[in-house]
Write a protein that holds these residues in place. Structure first.
Motif, PDB file in Angstrom:
ATOM      1  N   SER A  60     -14.330  10.616 -14.946  1.00 40.69           N
ATOM      2  CA  SER A  60     -14.986   9.698 -14.066  1.00 40.69           C
ATOM      3  C   SER A  60     -13.785   9.516 -13.556  1.00 40.69           C
ATOM      4  O   SER A  60     -13.029   9.304 -12.632  1.00 40.69           O
ATOM      5  CB  SER A  60     -16.273   9.404 -13.397  1.00 40.69           C
ATOM      6  N   ASP A  61     -13.130   8.236 -13.940  1.00 38.23           N
ATOM      7  CA  ASP A  61     -11.851   6.846 -13.620  1.00 38.23           C
ATOM      8  C   ASP A  61     -11.102   7.773 -14.127  1.00 38.23           C
ATOM      9  O   ASP A  61     -10.052   7.592 -13.385  1.00 38.23           O
ATOM     10  CB  ASP A  61     -12.288   5.799 -15.153  1.00 38.23           C
ATOM     11  N   THR A  62     -10.544   9.127 -14.688  1.00 41.22           N
ATOM     12  CA  THR A  62      -9.552  10.090 -15.250  1.00 41.22           C
ATOM     13  C   THR A  62      -9.622  10.033 -13.705  1.00 41.22           C
ATOM     14  O   THR A  62      -7.890  10.096 -13.486  1.00 41.22           O
ATOM     15  CB  THR A  62      -9.935  10.835 -15.702  1.00 41.22           C
ATOM     16  N   ARG A  63     -10.385  10.907 -12.838  1.00 44.72           N
ATOM     17  CA  ARG A  63     -10.357  11.354 -11.527  1.00 44.72           C
ATOM     18  C   ARG A  63     -10.153  10.599 -10.969  1.00 44.72           C
ATOM     19  O   ARG A  63      -9.223  10.768  -9.717  1.00 44.72           O
ATOM     20  CB  ARG A  63     -11.905  12.429 -11.303  1.00 44.72           C
ATOM     21  N   SER A  64     -10.878   9.571 -10.646  1.00 42.77           N
ATOM     22  CA  SER A  64     -10.382   8.255  -9.962  1.00 42.77           C
ATOM     23  C   SER A  64      -9.398   7.327  -9.865  1.00 42.77           C
ATOM     24  O   SER A  64      -8.399   7.440  -8.616  1.00 42.77           O
ATOM     25  CB  SER A  64     -12.085   7.045  -9.815  1.00 42.77           C
ATOM     26  N   TYR A  65      -8.645   7.068 -10.709  1.00 38.77           N
ATOM     27  CA  TYR A  65      -7.230   6.438 -10.996  1.00 38.77           C
ATOM     28  C   TYR A  65      -6.492   6.885 -11.730  1.00 38.77           C
ATOM     29  O   TYR A  65      -5.054   6.697 -11.644  1.00 38.77           O
ATOM     30  CB  TYR A  65      -7.720   4.971 -12.192  1.00 38.77           C
ATOM     31  N   ALA A  66      -6.693   8.442 -11.142  1.00 38.66           N
ATOM     32  CA  ALA A  66      -5.218   9.643 -11.699  1.00 38.66           C
ATOM     33  C   ALA A  66      -4.255   9.267 -10.780  1.00 38.66           C
ATOM     34  O   ALA A  66      -2.733   9.476 -11.130  1.00 38.66           O
ATOM     35  CB  ALA A  66      -5.519  11.023 -12.139  1.00 38.66           C
ATOM     36  N   ILE A  67      -4.393   9.468  -9.539  1.00 41.15           N
ATOM     37  CA  ILE A  67      -3.274   9.105  -8.556  1.00 41.15           C
ATOM     38  C   ILE A  67      -2.832   7.439  -8.587  1.00 41.15           C
ATOM     39  O   ILE A  67      -2.008   7.787  -7.246  1.00 41.15           O
ATOM     40  CB  ILE A  67      -3.799   9.241  -7.224  1.00 41.15           C
ATOM     41  N   ALA A  68      -3.504   7.269  -9.297  1.00 37.84           N
ATOM     42  CA  ALA A  68      -2.842   4.931  -8.639  1.00 37.84           C
ATOM     43  C   ALA A  68      -1.268   5.174  -8.996  1.00 37.84           C
ATOM     44  O   ALA A  68      -0.711   5.044  -7.855  1.00 37.84           O
ATOM     45  CB  ALA A  68      -3.482   4.121  -9.857  1.00 37.84           C
ATOM     46  N   GLY A  69      -0.421   5.351  -9.654  1.00 36.46           N
ATOM     47  CA  GLY A  69       1.080   5.500  -9.666  1.00 36.46           C
ATOM     48  C   GLY A  69       1.442   6.206  -8.408  1.00 36.46           C
ATOM     49  O   GLY A  69       2.259   5.499  -7.358  1.00 36.46           O
ATOM     50  N   PHE A  70       0.604   7.275  -7.907  1.00 33.06           N
ATOM     51  CA  PHE A  70       1.260   8.115  -7.217  1.00 33.06           C
ATOM     52  C   PHE A  70       1.009   7.660  -5.589  1.00 33.06           C
ATOM     53  O   PHE A  70       2.097   7.263  -4.506  1.00 33.06           O
ATOM     54  CB  PHE A  70       0.793   9.820  -7.446  1.00 33.06           C
ATOM     55  N   ALA A  71       0.303   7.133  -5.689  1.00 36.08           N
ATOM     56  CA  ALA A  71      -1.047   5.999  -4.201  1.00 36.08           C
ATOM     57  C   ALA A  71       0.022   5.359  -4.084  1.00 36.08           C
ATOM     58  O   ALA A  71       0.402   4.697  -3.265  1.00 36.08           O
ATOM     59  CB  ALA A  71      -1.697   5.606  -4.248  1.00 36.08           C
ATOM     60  N   ARG A  72       0.795   4.636  -5.114  1.00 36.25           N
ATOM     61  CA  ARG A  72       1.199   2.837  -4.803  1.00 36.25           C
ATOM     62  C   ARG A  72       2.821   3.043  -4.128  1.00 36.25           C
ATOM     63  O   ARG A  72       2.750   2.544  -3.794  1.00 36.25           O
ATOM     64  CB  ARG A  72       1.488   2.191  -6.273  1.00 36.25           C
ATOM     65  N   ASP A  73       3.177   4.898  -5.645  1.00 31.70           N
ATOM     66  CA  ASP A  73       4.043   4.675  -4.290  1.00 31.70           C
ATOM     67  C   ASP A  73       4.658   5.194  -2.663  1.00 31.70           C
ATOM     68  O   ASP A  73       5.343   4.939  -2.167  1.00 31.70           O
ATOM     69  CB  ASP A  73       5.293   6.250  -5.289  1.00 31.70           C
TER      70      ASP A  73
END
Length: 193
Positions: A60-73
C-alpha cells in the motif's frame, strides 16, 4: 546378573535410581508433545499473519508513494505555468484577442490539467493561509509584523506546499505573523513589566 534371571524375564539390575527406572506415562508424554506442537503452530500462524499485514502495508505504501519523486518534479513544471500566468496582467487577459488569447487559455488549461492529474494520484495542496505555523508542513521564509492576528499565524503564502497521502512532498513557503497576541484578545495589556 545370571543368564538364569534373564531367561525368566526379570529385568536386569543396572543400579539406577528408582525415579529413572520408572516409566514415563505415554499419555502424558504425548499430551506434552501435543501442547508443544500446538504452541509452535499457533506461533507460526501469528508470525504469518503479522508478515501478511506488514506486506500489505508495504504494498500500500509503495502504491501511494512510488510517484513521489515524479510528482515533486511535476510540481516544478506546474509552478512554471502558474508564474507564467501571474506575469500576464488581468487587463491584458481581459482584452486579449486572437493568438494571445489562445496562448493564455492554453496556459490556463495546461495548469488546470496538471493540477487535476496530480490530485488524481493523491497529491493534494497543503492549506497554509490563516493556519497556525506547523514546521512539519510549512517553511517560514520571513516574519510579518501584524498585531491583528495571533503570533505564529501564516499570513502570506509565497509558494504552495503539497502532500501525498500523509507525507509532505514540498512544504509551503510562508510568511508568519509576528507581534500579535498569542490568544488574539489582550491587545491592551502592558507587557513591559
Amino acid at each position: 546378573m545370571s543368564d538364569e534371571n534373564a531367561a525368566q524375564g526379570e529385568t536386569p539390575d543396572l543400579d539406577l535410581p528408582e525415579t529413572e527406572t520408572a516409566e514415563v506415562d505415554p499419555v502424558e508424554a504425548l499430551q506434552a508433545e501435543n501442547a508443544e506442537l500446538k504452541d509452535r503452530v499457533l506461533r507460526t500462524v501469528a508470525e504469518m499473519e503479522n508478515l501478511r499485514k506488514r506486506t500489505e502495508r508495504d504494498v500500500s505504501d509503495t502504491r501511494s508513494y512510488a510517484i513521489a519523486g515524479f510528482a515533486r518534479d511535476m510540481l516544478s513544471a506546474t509552478d512554471a505555468l502558474s508564474r507564467a500566468l501571474l506575469v500576464i496582467p488581468q487587463e491584458t487577459r481581459d482584452t486579449a484577442e486572437g493568438t494571445l488569447k489562445s496562448l493564455i487559455e492554453g496556459l490556463e488549461l495546461a495548469e488546470r490539467e496538471m493540477q487535476r492529474l496530480l490530485g488524481k494520484h493523491g497529491v493534494k495542496p497543503i492549506e497554509a493561509a490563516g493556519q497556525k505555523f506547523d514546521p512539519n508542513k510549512h517553511q517560514a521564509m520571513f516574519e510579518v509584523p501584524n498585531p491583528n492576528v495571533p503570533e505564529g499565524t501564516v499570513v502570506q503564502v509565497v509558494q504552495q506546499g503539497f502532500a501525498i497521502g500523509e507525507r509532505v512532498l514540498r512544504p509551503a513557503m510562508v510568511g508568519v505573523a509576528k507581534g500579535g497576541s498569542a490568544g488574539g484578545g489582550d491587545e491592551g495589556v502592558d507587557k513591559s513589566a
